[in-house]
Motif scaffolding. Structure first.
Motif, short mmCIF file in Angstrom:
data_model
loop_
_atom_site.label_atom_id
_atom_site.label_comp_id
_atom_site.label_asym_id
_atom_site.label_seq_id
_atom_site.Cartn_x
_atom_site.Cartn_y
_atom_site.Cartn_z
N PRO A 196 -18.17 -15.90 12.31
CA PRO A 196 -17.33 -15.26 13.33
C PRO A 196 -16.57 -14.05 12.79
O PRO A 196 -16.06 -14.08 11.67
CB PRO A 196 -16.36 -16.37 13.73
CG PRO A 196 -17.05 -17.63 13.40
CD PRO A 196 -17.88 -17.33 12.19
N LEU A 198 -13.57 -12.18 14.11
CA LEU A 198 -12.52 -12.17 15.13
C LEU A 198 -11.17 -11.93 14.47
O LEU A 198 -10.97 -12.30 13.31
CB LEU A 198 -12.48 -13.53 15.85
CG LEU A 198 -13.76 -13.94 16.57
CD1 LEU A 198 -13.81 -15.46 16.76
CD2 LEU A 198 -13.85 -13.24 17.92
N TYR A 199 -10.26 -11.33 15.21
CA TYR A 199 -8.90 -11.15 14.69
C TYR A 199 -8.14 -12.47 14.84
O TYR A 199 -7.83 -12.89 15.95
CB TYR A 199 -8.18 -10.03 15.45
CG TYR A 199 -8.71 -8.66 15.12
CD1 TYR A 199 -8.40 -8.06 13.91
CD2 TYR A 199 -9.50 -7.96 16.01
CE1 TYR A 199 -8.89 -6.79 13.59
CE2 TYR A 199 -10.00 -6.70 15.71
CZ TYR A 199 -9.69 -6.13 14.50
OH TYR A 199 -10.18 -4.88 14.18
N ASP A 219 -8.16 -6.92 5.08
CA ASP A 219 -7.96 -8.07 5.95
C ASP A 219 -9.14 -8.19 6.92
O ASP A 219 -9.67 -9.28 7.15
CB ASP A 219 -6.66 -7.85 6.74
CG ASP A 219 -5.96 -9.18 7.00
OD1 ASP A 219 -6.32 -10.17 6.36
OD2 ASP A 219 -5.05 -9.20 7.85
N GLU A 220 -9.56 -7.07 7.46
CA GLU A 220 -10.69 -7.07 8.41
C GLU A 220 -11.99 -7.41 7.69
O GLU A 220 -12.85 -8.09 8.26
CB GLU A 220 -10.80 -5.70 9.08
CG GLU A 220 -9.65 -5.45 10.04
CD GLU A 220 -9.79 -4.18 10.84
OE1 GLU A 220 -9.08 -4.03 11.83
OE2 GLU A 220 -10.60 -3.31 10.45
N GLN A 279 -12.28 -10.99 7.38
CA GLN A 279 -12.58 -11.65 8.66
C GLN A 279 -13.93 -11.17 9.23
O GLN A 279 -14.19 -11.33 10.42
CB GLN A 279 -11.47 -11.35 9.68
CG GLN A 279 -10.13 -11.94 9.28
CD GLN A 279 -9.01 -11.51 10.21
OE1 GLN A 279 -8.96 -11.86 11.38
NE2 GLN A 279 -8.08 -10.72 9.71
N LYS A 319 -6.77 -9.06 0.30
CA LYS A 319 -5.48 -8.36 0.20
C LYS A 319 -4.80 -8.59 -1.15
O LYS A 319 -4.18 -7.69 -1.70
CB LYS A 319 -4.56 -8.83 1.33
CG LYS A 319 -4.75 -8.04 2.60
CD LYS A 319 -4.06 -8.69 3.75
CE LYS A 319 -2.66 -8.21 3.95
NZ LYS A 319 -2.08 -8.75 5.21
#
Lengths: 237, 281
Positions: free
Chosen positions: B83, B85-86, A85-86, A89, A163
């Motif tokens: 970006p 970012l969470y 997931d990270e 992102q 994921k």
């Protein structure tokens, strides 16, 4: 150290925000409850029905072994999902240029969860065991389970881009458990066809008690880590 | 601040970054200009310690960056192009988390205010527009007051007014004495912000100088002027070095019949094309 702790709590926080991952984390507890309370009752029913003195009982050790491996496997799977997931992102690379660094990222996202999962796994075996375990046996088997689950998490992260792919990879990596039943059901020499599975050697050690089987399991589990770790480090960049 | 000597690096067996040499002085804004895939981001990864398998010497703050110590990251700030970012957290929670990774941090509220996000700080980042995410991403790199800033396309995806806001913040950082490495393919940003720029193509530096020097070395190309004749407006161009030979221009000046006149200097894109045979955008 501060960055490590904060980063680990962020893993925890992300798991908390994902209901699927929460279920994954509790799966081994549910399995433990099932093994401890449902299997002996099932054994009684089966023995009565088939009029035998034991059916599942000779394989109770196998249930304990599955339970021992399940907690690290599930928790490391959850950690690898957070990492994916990270990654999605762009977070993994960013965290690598903070005081956390690449190594801190891997420690906070994989090593700490893996170590904690081993503690959880030992507690689960103590709470829900069907067979008698010596403390040393439990520690030895748990260490190898930890290393195997750690390699699985590295494997999932390395070969998935998100994921969804990670979940598909997790199914594939489920074959890590394949080696467990082999010493219980497969005859003599044929067993060794499963020599590449650390779980086979874990089960063999647990069933037969020879230290050499533990050493093979330990070395084999350890051997899978460096190539995957190298790939993870390259992927983070 | 940064000293790079004989830098070589490749992801594969084919050479990529080749014999790169440059220095960045303390307090300057140094720009890397080049098309996509030229090697700008790779050089940035090397300078930030993400890639340690290079050959040559790369000194950042007088230390080789092959295996940077974690204290190195207390002093640098990085704003990647996309970006990071969470999405499930709010802007404030994001900043609070990133600040928690450092020993010293700035108060978060003024930072949020500086990019106009204070009133939206408790909104989840997933609900942010692309421009808002870019602005939040930018201040995230400033949260620990770094001495050295690496900015990768900081105005990408921003509307003109927000791009102006971010450029002013970059200049504000320079005024505070920070050193800034700006990676971009936007020649206007580079011309406006950078003290010096390096043109990178195919992994090597083709030119390195201040934007002004690069432009002035080429000189003003020509003069364009317009005038009216027989009820119609006409335009003519003349080389700057041959204005004295243009009889029409002489006559229009004498008779005060010029409608407009201006010189046209080459921009960085023209110079980049001339030097490398490629276009920036």
């Amino acid at each position: 150290m501060k960055a490590l702790v904060q980063s680990f709590f962020m893993v925890f926080r992300q798991v908390r925000k994902d209901s699927m991952l929460i279920m994954v984390c509790f799966a081994s507890v549910l399995a433990g409850l099932f093994f401890r309370f449902a299997i002996p009752r099932l054994e009684t029913l089966l023995c009565t029905y088939f009029m035998k003195s034991s059916i599942l009982e000779p394989h109770y050790r196998l249930f304990d072994l599955v339970l021992n491996l399940l907690a690290p496997y599930m928790l490391c799977f959850a950690a690898s999902m957070v990492m994916l997931d990270e990654y999605d992102q762009n977070m993994t690379r960013y965290l690598s240029v903070t005081p956390l660094k690449k190594s801190g990222y891997i420690v906070s996202h994989l090593v700490i969860p893996a170590v904690l999962s081993t503690v959880v796994s030992m507690i689960l075996v103590v709470a829900f065991h069907l067979t008698v375990w010596s403390f040393l046996d439990l520690v030895a088997v748990s260490i190898v389970s930890l290393l195997s689950a750690f390699s699985v998490a590295l494997f999932i992260f390395t070969f998935s881009h998100n994921k969804l792919e990670g979940m598909a990879m997790a199914k594939l990596s489920g074959c890590i458990l394949l080696g467990l039943p082999v010493p219980f059901f497969v005859q003599a020499e044929l067993q060794y066809l499963f020599f590449a599975f650390p779980s086979f050697w874990i089960a063999k050690f647990s069933k037969e008690g020879h230290v050499v089987f533990f050493l093979v399991a330990f070395i084999l589990s350890l051997a899978y880590i460096p190539p995957f770790l190298h790939k993870v480090e390259r992927k983070i960049v | 601040m940064i000293q790079v000597e004989n830098l070589h690096f490749s992801y594969t067996k084919v050479p990529f970054i080749q014999n790169m040499n440059f220095a960045v002085h303390s307090g300057e804004i140094f720009g890397f200009l080049g098309p996509s895939g030229a090697g700008k981001s790779t050089v940035q990864k090397i300078l930030t310690g993400l890639i340690g398998t290079y050959q040559g010497n790369v000194l950042v703050q007088n230390r080789e960056v092959k295996h940077p110590h974690k204290d190195f990251y207390e002093t640098i700030g990085v704003d990647f192009e996309f970006p990071s970012l969470y999405e499930k957290l709010t802007a404030r929670e994001n900043l609070r988390f990133f600040a928690s990774l450092y020993k010293k941090t700035l108060p978060l509220e003024p930072l949020l205010e500086s990019v106009g996000l204070a009133s939206e700080a408790d909104k989840k980042v997933a609900e942010y527009s692309k421009g808002m995410k870019s602005r939040l991403n930018f201040i995230k790199s400033l949260v620990h007051e770094p001495q050295l800033l690496f900015l990768d396309e900081p105005t990408s995806g921003l509307d003109p007014s927000n791009a102006r806001l971010v450029k002013d913040l970059i200049l504000e950082q320079k005024a505070k004495g920070r050193t800034i490495i700006l990676t971009t393919h936007n020649m206007f940003d580079a011309t406006e912000l950078c003290d010096r720029v390096a043109f990178i193509v195919d992994g090597s530096i083709r030119a390195l100088d201040s934007p002004r020097n690069l432009i002035m070395k080429r000189g003003a190309h020509q003069i364009s002027y317009t005038y009216q004749s027989e009820g119609l407006e006409h335009q003519r161009n003349v080389g700057l070095s041959t204005t004295a030979d243009d009889m029409m221009l002489q006559m229009l000046i004498k008779e005060n019949h010029l409608l407009s006149i201006h010189s046209s200097e080459p921009n960085l894109n023209d110079i980049f094309s001339e030097l490398t045979g490629r276009r920036l955008q």
